[in-house]
Motif scaffolding. Structure first.
Motif, mmCIF file in Angstrom:
data_model
loop_
_atom_site.group_PDB
_atom_site.id
_atom_site.type_symbol
_atom_site.label_atom_id
_atom_site.label_comp_id
_atom_site.label_asym_id
_atom_site.label_seq_id
_atom_site.Cartn_x
_atom_site.Cartn_y
_atom_site.Cartn_z
ATOM 1 N N ILE A 103 -4.367 12.600 -2.160
ATOM 2 C CA ILE A 103 -3.772 12.563 -0.814
ATOM 3 C C ILE A 103 -2.255 12.594 -0.989
ATOM 4 C CG2 ILE A 103 -3.630 10.024 -0.684
ATOM 5 C CD1 ILE A 103 -4.621 10.232 2.232
ATOM 6 N N HIS A 104 -1.560 13.190 -0.041
ATOM 7 C CA HIS A 104 -0.093 13.181 -0.109
ATOM 8 C C HIS A 104 0.422 11.752 0.005
ATOM 9 C CE1 HIS A 104 0.679 17.652 1.047
ATOM 10 N NE2 HIS A 104 1.002 17.450 -0.211
ATOM 11 N N LYS A 105 1.350 11.429 -0.881
ATOM 12 C CA LYS A 105 1.908 10.074 -0.952
ATOM 13 C C LYS A 105 2.581 9.657 0.353
ATOM 14 C CE LYS A 105 3.462 8.216 -5.266
ATOM 15 N NZ LYS A 105 4.255 8.538 -6.466
ATOM 16 N N ASP A 106 3.192 10.635 1.043
ATOM 17 C CA ASP A 106 3.917 10.297 2.273
ATOM 18 C C ASP A 106 3.072 10.536 3.536
ATOM 19 O OD1 ASP A 106 3.786 13.031 2.392
ATOM 20 O OD2 ASP A 106 5.957 13.364 2.525
ATOM 21 N N ALA A 107 1.737 10.690 3.348
ATOM 22 C CA ALA A 107 0.873 11.025 4.491
ATOM 23 C C ALA A 107 0.707 9.844 5.447
ATOM 24 C CB ALA A 107 -0.490 11.490 3.989
ATOM 25 N N ILE A 108 0.714 8.637 4.906
ATOM 26 C CA ILE A 108 0.458 7.440 5.710
ATOM 27 C C ILE A 108 1.560 6.418 5.431
ATOM 28 C CG2 ILE A 108 -1.205 5.596 6.204
ATOM 29 C CD1 ILE A 108 -3.353 7.357 4.818
ATOM 30 N N ARG A 109 2.068 5.817 6.510
ATOM 31 C CA ARG A 109 3.023 4.716 6.326
ATOM 32 C C ARG A 109 2.235 3.413 6.230
ATOM 33 N NH1 ARG A 109 5.219 7.416 10.563
ATOM 34 N NH2 ARG A 109 4.640 5.736 11.998
ATOM 35 N N PRO A 110 2.711 2.443 5.435
ATOM 36 C CA PRO A 110 2.016 1.166 5.318
ATOM 37 C C PRO A 110 1.716 0.579 6.699
ATOM 38 C CG PRO A 110 3.797 1.249 3.734
ATOM 39 C CD PRO A 110 3.934 2.476 4.593
ATOM 40 N N GLY A 111 0.473 0.133 6.900
ATOM 41 C CA GLY A 111 0.099 -0.499 8.160
ATOM 42 C C GLY A 111 -0.404 0.437 9.232
ATOM 43 N N GLN A 112 -0.312 1.737 8.999
ATOM 44 C CA GLN A 112 -0.867 2.659 10.005
ATOM 45 C C GLN A 112 -2.382 2.540 10.027
ATOM 46 O OE1 GLN A 112 1.138 6.578 9.191
ATOM 47 N NE2 GLN A 112 1.487 6.485 11.408
ATOM 48 N N ARG A 113 -2.942 2.658 11.252
ATOM 49 C CA ARG A 113 -4.375 2.421 11.451
ATOM 50 C C ARG A 113 -5.128 3.744 11.312
ATOM 51 N NH1 ARG A 113 -5.561 -2.332 13.954
ATOM 52 N NH2 ARG A 113 -7.229 -1.386 15.174
ATOM 53 N N VAL A 114 -5.976 3.811 10.271
ATOM 54 C CA VAL A 114 -6.618 5.082 9.958
ATOM 55 C C VAL A 114 -8.137 5.001 10.093
ATOM 56 C CG1 VAL A 114 -4.742 5.655 8.361
ATOM 57 C CG2 VAL A 114 -6.888 4.755 7.436
ATOM 58 N N LEU A 115 -8.726 6.140 10.481
ATOM 59 C CA LEU A 115 -10.173 6.307 10.568
ATOM 60 C C LEU A 115 -10.579 7.369 9.547
ATOM 61 C CD1 LEU A 115 -12.849 5.821 12.311
ATOM 62 C CD2 LEU A 115 -12.234 7.984 13.413
ATOM 63 N N ILE A 116 -11.538 7.045 8.700
ATOM 64 C CA ILE A 116 -12.051 8.010 7.723
ATOM 65 C C ILE A 116 -13.234 8.757 8.345
ATOM 66 C CG2 ILE A 116 -13.188 8.250 5.479
ATOM 67 C CD1 ILE A 116 -11.536 5.750 4.602
ATOM 68 N N VAL A 117 -13.219 10.093 8.232
ATOM 69 C CA VAL A 117 -14.263 10.898 8.875
ATOM 70 C C VAL A 117 -14.864 11.894 7.874
ATOM 71 C CG1 VAL A 117 -14.731 12.603 10.681
ATOM 72 C CG2 VAL A 117 -13.175 10.709 11.145
ATOM 73 N N ARG A 135 -5.983 2.957 0.691
ATOM 74 C CA ARG A 135 -5.537 1.593 0.366
ATOM 75 C C ARG A 135 -4.355 1.616 -0.591
ATOM 76 N NH1 ARG A 135 -11.541 -1.154 0.612
ATOM 77 N NH2 ARG A 135 -11.429 -1.606 2.841
ATOM 78 N N GLN A 136 -4.325 2.624 -1.473
ATOM 79 C CA GLN A 136 -3.139 2.786 -2.330
ATOM 80 C C GLN A 136 -1.898 3.005 -1.476
ATOM 81 O OE1 GLN A 136 -3.165 5.287 -5.919
ATOM 82 N NE2 GLN A 136 -5.382 5.505 -5.700
ATOM 83 N N LEU A 137 -2.091 3.623 -0.304
ATOM 84 C CA LEU A 137 -0.957 3.882 0.593
ATOM 85 C C LEU A 137 -0.777 2.751 1.620
ATOM 86 C CD1 LEU A 137 -1.423 7.721 1.215
ATOM 87 C CD2 LEU A 137 -0.002 6.577 -0.495
ATOM 88 N N GLU A 138 -1.541 1.663 1.419
ATOM 89 C CA GLU A 138 -1.431 0.450 2.260
ATOM 90 C C GLU A 138 -1.739 0.706 3.732
ATOM 91 O OE1 GLU A 138 2.033 -2.047 1.123
ATOM 92 O OE2 GLU A 138 2.270 -0.552 -0.472
ATOM 93 N N ALA A 139 -2.691 1.616 3.964
ATOM 94 C CA ALA A 139 -3.153 1.853 5.335
ATOM 95 C C ALA A 139 -4.015 0.687 5.790
ATOM 96 C CB ALA A 139 -3.966 3.147 5.389
ATOM 97 N N ASP A 140 -4.130 0.561 7.109
ATOM 98 C CA ASP A 140 -5.052 -0.394 7.715
ATOM 99 C C ASP A 140 -6.283 0.425 8.135
ATOM 100 O OD1 ASP A 140 -6.354 -2.287 9.192
ATOM 101 O OD2 ASP A 140 -4.729 -2.624 10.629
ATOM 102 N N VAL A 141 -7.385 0.282 7.415
ATOM 103 C CA VAL A 141 -8.569 1.119 7.680
ATOM 104 C C VAL A 141 -9.378 0.485 8.813
ATOM 105 C CG1 VAL A 141 -10.609 2.205 6.699
ATOM 106 C CG2 VAL A 141 -8.615 1.770 5.246
#
Ligand code: HPA
Length: 170
Positions: A103-117, A135-141
């Motif tokens: 995944i691109h390293k800058d795709a998600i900012r820490p704490g952004q709320r993401v849905l996996i599909v 989780r490596q990008l510190e997303a909130d899943v």
């Protein structure tokens, strides 16, 4: 709508003993495809979602219309070596051997709320690898959504901390 009747079952693909659930017959039916995405949006409407994350290739097919309908961004997860920018990667096991996802390293900012599909939840291997990346990008899943769940492969049991939404169960 009965979405299950739109899924084609193909015996002994890709190997003897497997009863393959083919979503291409759902996708080619415009009304059914539209209704399926709408129903997934409805199931997920109580969730605050910033981004949809979809692994190639069938995760793109379901994830991009879902993101579009929800008015949020879409982030692709690809096989290692395909994304042009700086990436983080993870290894995962497939039915036949191993692979790496990125995944691109800058795709998600820490704490952004993401849905996996993805199109289908089987053993949970691809979702687990995708979870590791976000989780490596510190997303909130906030959860994971699939058109089909193969309950007999117990993917849910391997994803105990995840809210899982599925449209069709076998
Ligand atoms: N259909 C599509 N993909 C799959 C299946 C299936 O039945 N089982 C594991 N991956």
């Amino acid at each position: 709508m009965d979405f299950k009747e739109k899924i084609r079952l193909i015996q002994d693909f890709p190997q003897p003993g497997v009863n393959f659930k083919d979503i291409t017959t759902l996708l080619k039916d415009g009304k059914a495809f539209h209704a399926a995405i709408d129903q997934m949006v409805e199931q997920l409407k109580s969730k605050e979602i910033d981004l949809v994350i979809g692994p190639e290739a069938r995760g793109f097919v379901v994830g991009t219309p879902l993101a579009y309908a929800m008015g949020v961004g879409f982030i692709p997860v690809r096989k290692a070596g395909k994304l042009p920018g700086e990436t983080v990667e993870t290894g995962y096991s497939l039915e036949y051997g191993k692979d790496r996802l990125a995944i691109h390293k800058d795709a998600i900012r820490p704490g952004q709320r993401v849905l996996i599909v993805d199109d289908l939840l089987a053993t949970g291997g691809t979702v687990n690898a995708t979870l590791d990346l976000v989780r490596q990008l510190e997303a909130d899943v906030v959860g994971a959504a699939f058109v089909i769940e193969l309950t007999y492969l117990h993917g849910r049991a391997k994803l105990p901390d995840l809210d899982i939404y599925t449209l069709i169960q076998y």
